[in-house]
Design an enzyme around this catalytic site. Structure first.
Site, PDB file in Angstrom:
ATOM      1  N   ALA A 175       0.873  -1.247  -0.100  1.00  0.00           N
ATOM      2  CA  ALA A 175       0.041   0.037  -0.050  1.00  0.00           C
ATOM      3  C   ALA A 175       0.857   1.288   0.009  1.00  0.00           C
ATOM      4  O   ALA A 175       1.916   1.241   0.205  1.00  0.00           O
ATOM      5  CB  ALA A 175      -0.850  -0.009   1.232  1.00  0.00           C
ATOM      6  N   LYS A 176       0.107   2.431  -0.232  1.00  0.00           N
ATOM      7  CA  LYS A 176       1.006   3.744  -0.213  1.00  0.00           C
ATOM      8  C   LYS A 176       0.044   4.810   0.072  1.00  0.00           C
ATOM      9  O   LYS A 176      -1.244   4.666  -0.129  1.00  0.00           O
ATOM     10  CB  LYS A 176       1.836   3.991  -1.510  1.00  0.00           C
ATOM     11  CG  LYS A 176       2.948   4.947  -1.230  1.00  0.00           C
ATOM     12  CD  LYS A 176       4.223   4.058  -0.505  1.00  0.00           C
ATOM     13  CE  LYS A 176       5.470   5.010  -0.300  1.00  0.00           C
ATOM     14  NZ  LYS A 176       6.460   4.072   0.239  1.00  0.00           N
TER      15      LYS A 176
END
Length: 405
Positions: free
Chosen positions: A96-97
């Site tokens: 994720a980011k």
């Protein structure tokens, strides 16, 4: 660019066509409005993002950055990189980011805290200790993680494992702050051994002297390696016989620009990338090595401490020149590996000593480097293609076993 690397590696491992969309596209994308009342009374409305790319191997994991360039496309790419990075290091995480499109320079502590709390609460319904665990990234730090943890805890109860990279007083792990830069040096040591280079005789250039670049410099200094040039946003400092790293660290800690460092030659960031050296460590932002300057790079080895610092076109130019590249998904994975250690300690409510943290980090980085070079040698491909291929195979296997397809 990230999808191009994915496609090349997916073809290498003969990924089934039906798997492409499952592994290539994000599972969830969040785009939120963040109103922040500034100290002067102005109301600024910012945009915040969290992209959860793939969670087949565990909770989503990835940093949160505050930078003007942050947009949904950038966050998508970085989330994808996190999926392959965590898989390559064999961590029980997905990718994720997150980020906010803002320039935090000049913002007061109160403004940064208000921004962080508003953003955290806006995405709190899709993050969680066993769902999605943020961490620091560009322009965020342990204090920002403390605010995130407190904002989330105010809604769901005390949850130190909701973020990593926290202050030690709030469940942070000794060694986590240095983990990314230290991991870069662990990989460089393994690479030097693999390619028959004598570490102590290498001349190293580092672009970027934030958390990652400064810790990499400190670790190199401890090993007697000469750091001949460093830089920050203001420009760079060069000295052929080696810079004094403790002085550099103190200078940076005082927030003084490298372009004003005494007793050295002052250069631009562009010139720094073209200096004659053995090892170049880009540790700033992405796409700094591109088709326009790749042919001017004189380093024998590039260790990508930043995310995506080399464009695909430049990658091919450098490969043709015989430059060894340790790709970002391997080189800077010390951060997420250290985050895993911190997360595990928070869940167990048991803190390791820093010696154990560093020993485990060293073993994980060397193990991943060994697996990547073995795959690359076996298939006669670059380390980048090998790293992506290993990650893709592991995620695809987890997706099949969980019944995603």
């Amino acid at each position: 660019m990230v999808n191009l690397y994915f496609d090349e590696a997916a073809e290498l491992v003969r990924l089934k066509d039906e798997m492409y969309d499952v592994l290539k596209t994000p599972y969830r994308e969040i785009d939120v409005q963040i109103p922040v009342r500034m100290d002067n009374g102005e109301l600024r409305v910012l945009r915040g993002y969290r992209v959860q790319h793939n969670g087949a191997r565990g909770p989503y994991k990835g940093g949160v950055r505050y930078h003007p360039s942050v947009d949904l496309d950038e966050v998508r790419a970085l989330a994808s990189l996190m999926t392959w990075k965590t898989a390559l290091l064999d961590l029980p995480f997905g990718g994720a980011k997150g980020g906010v499109g803002v320039d935090p320079t000049g913002m007061s502590q109160r403004e940064l805290e208000a921004l962080t709390r508003r953003f955290t609460l806006a995405i709190s319904h899709v993050i969680g200790v066993n769902r999605d665990v943020p961490a620091p990234d560009v322009n965020t730090n342990a204090q920002v993680m403390a605010w995130m943890m407190d904002a989330y805890s105010s809604r769901y109860g005390y949850s130190p494992a909701i973020v990593t990279g926290k202050p030690l007083d709030l469940g942070g792990a000794p060694g986590r702050e240095a983990a990314t830069g230290r991991g870069v040096v662990f990989v460089l040591e393994a690479a030097a051994k693999h390619w028959g280079l004598h570490l102590g005789s290498l001349q190293v250039v580092i672009q970027g002297f934030g958390n990652v670049g400064s810790w990499a410099a400190r670790e190199l200094h401890l090993r007697g390696v000469r750091v001949v040039a460093v830089s920050d946003l203001s420009g760079g400092a060069f000295r052929a016989d080696g810079l004094d790293v403790p002085t550099l660290v103190a200078w940076a800690h005082a927030r003084r620009p490298m372009s004003e460092l005494p007793d050295c030659e002052h250069i631009t960031n562009d010139v720094l990338l073209e200096l004659p050296c053995d090892v170049l460590i880009p540790a700033a932002l992405g796409e700094v090595i591109h088709v326009g300057n790749a042919h001017l790079v004189q380093a024998r080895v590039i260790v990508e401490a930043a995310n995506n610092p080399t464009t695909p076109e430049a990658d091919k130019v450098l490969d043709d020149m015989g430059v060894h590249i340790v790709p970002d998904v391997l080189a800077n994975a010390g951060g997420v590996t250290g985050s895993y250690f911190e997360w595990a300690q928070n869940i167990q409510q048991f803190r390791w000593k820093e010696d154990r943290f560093n020993a485990e980090l060293h073993d994980a980085m060397v193990r991943a480097f060994t697996a990547t070079t073995a795959f690359a040698d076996r298939h006669a491909v670059s380390l980048r293609k090998a790293a992506f291929a290993i990650g893709i195979e592991r995620v695809a296997r987890a997706a099949r076993l969980r019944g995603y397809i």
